[in-house]
Design a protein around this motif. Structure first.
Motif, short mmCIF file in Angstrom:
data_model
loop_
_atom_site.label_atom_id
_atom_site.label_comp_id
_atom_site.label_asym_id
_atom_site.label_seq_id
_atom_site.Cartn_x
_atom_site.Cartn_y
_atom_site.Cartn_z
N ILE A 46 0.85 -1.19 0.00
CA ILE A 46 0.00 0.00 0.00
C ILE A 46 0.89 1.25 0.00
N LEU A 47 0.70 2.11 -1.00
CA LEU A 47 1.48 3.34 -1.12
C LEU A 47 0.70 4.56 -0.62
N ALA A 48 -0.64 4.52 -0.74
CA ALA A 48 -1.48 5.63 -0.31
C ALA A 48 -2.88 5.11 0.00
N VAL A 49 -3.55 5.76 0.95
CA VAL A 49 -4.90 5.38 1.36
C VAL A 49 -5.76 6.63 1.42
N LYS A 50 -6.92 6.57 0.76
CA LYS A 50 -7.89 7.67 0.85
C LYS A 50 -9.22 7.07 1.27
N PRO A 51 -9.65 7.36 2.52
CA PRO A 51 -10.94 6.83 2.99
C PRO A 51 -12.10 7.40 2.17
N GLU A 52 -13.06 6.54 1.86
CA GLU A 52 -14.25 6.93 1.12
C GLU A 52 -15.48 6.55 1.94
N LEU A 58 -7.09 3.23 -2.92
CA LEU A 58 -5.69 2.99 -2.60
C LEU A 58 -4.81 3.20 -3.82
N VAL A 59 -3.56 3.46 -3.56
CA VAL A 59 -2.53 3.33 -4.58
C VAL A 59 -1.66 2.19 -4.09
N ALA A 70 -6.51 1.50 -6.78
CA ALA A 70 -7.35 0.37 -6.37
C ALA A 70 -8.51 0.84 -5.52
N VAL A 71 -9.61 0.10 -5.63
CA VAL A 71 -10.79 0.34 -4.80
C VAL A 71 -11.04 -0.91 -3.98
N ILE A 72 -11.11 -0.72 -2.65
CA ILE A 72 -11.48 -1.82 -1.76
C ILE A 72 -12.67 -1.31 -0.94
N SER A 73 -13.79 -2.00 -1.09
CA SER A 73 -15.01 -1.53 -0.43
C SER A 73 -15.81 -2.71 0.09
N ILE A 74 -16.69 -2.41 1.03
CA ILE A 74 -17.56 -3.44 1.60
C ILE A 74 -18.43 -4.08 0.51
N PRO A 75 -19.06 -3.30 -0.39
CA PRO A 75 -19.86 -3.93 -1.44
C PRO A 75 -19.05 -4.84 -2.37
N ASN A 76 -17.82 -4.44 -2.70
CA ASN A 76 -16.99 -5.26 -3.59
C ASN A 76 -16.47 -6.53 -2.92
N LEU A 77 -16.20 -6.46 -1.63
CA LEU A 77 -15.71 -7.64 -0.91
C LEU A 77 -16.83 -8.63 -0.59
N GLY A 78 -18.02 -8.11 -0.39
CA GLY A 78 -19.16 -8.98 -0.10
C GLY A 78 -19.37 -9.15 1.39
N PRO A 79 -20.57 -9.60 1.76
CA PRO A 79 -20.93 -9.72 3.18
C PRO A 79 -20.17 -10.82 3.93
N THR A 100 -8.19 -6.32 -12.92
CA THR A 100 -7.33 -5.21 -13.33
C THR A 100 -7.88 -4.69 -14.64
N TRP A 101 -7.85 -3.39 -14.80
CA TRP A 101 -8.37 -2.76 -16.00
C TRP A 101 -7.68 -1.43 -16.18
N SER A 102 -7.99 -0.76 -17.24
CA SER A 102 -7.33 0.49 -17.56
C SER A 102 -8.37 1.58 -17.78
N LEU A 103 -8.15 2.73 -17.20
CA LEU A 103 -9.02 3.89 -17.38
C LEU A 103 -8.17 5.01 -17.93
N ALA A 104 -8.41 5.34 -19.20
CA ALA A 104 -7.63 6.37 -19.90
C ALA A 104 -6.13 6.07 -19.79
#
Length: 117
Positions: A46-52, A58-59, A70-79, A100-104
């Motif tokens: 983990i290089l950087a963390v931004k709470p949402e 994350l970076v 990177a995005v790590i979230s409760i909905p993406n991880l599942g219950p 993994t994917w690419s955005l611009a």
């Protein structure tokens, strides 16, 4: 010098405005998605963390030196996930599974499973 008839001038103006309107209405995305690359498991630092609101942005960097937004979230991880979000600190490592994917042209990672290392 020959004068242009008013009817021809109005037609030319209307055609020009129509073409301008059609060009302006084209659907364009400022950040095109270049496509999903793969679902994979990788170890990252983990290089950087931004709470949402319901997770974190994350970076992260893998062992090959590739950096991802990177995005790590409760909905993406599942219950069923028992991931401890307190582990998300700069310098910590974890094993993640996700798309993994690419955005611009920028590498992205949507985390679906994570384990602290």
């Amino acid at each position: 010098m020959k004068e242009i008839p008013m009817k021809s001038l109005v037609k030319l103006l209307l055609v020009s405005l129509g073409l301008l309107f059609a060009a302006a209405c084209q659907a364009t995305s400022p950040n095109p998605i270049d496509g999903i690359v793969d679902l994979q498991e990788i170890e990252v630092e983990i290089l950087a963390v931004k709470p949402e609101k319901d997770g974190n942005t994350l970076v992260v960097r893998d062992d090959s030196g590739n950096t991802y937004n990177a995005v790590i979230s409760i909905p993406n991880l599942g219950p069923e996930s028992d991931f401890d979000f307190d582990h998300l600190k700069v310098g910590n490592r974890m094993i993640v599974t996700g798309e993994t994917w690419s955005l611009a042209g920028d590498p992205q990672l949507t985390i679906r499973d994570a384990k602290a290392v």
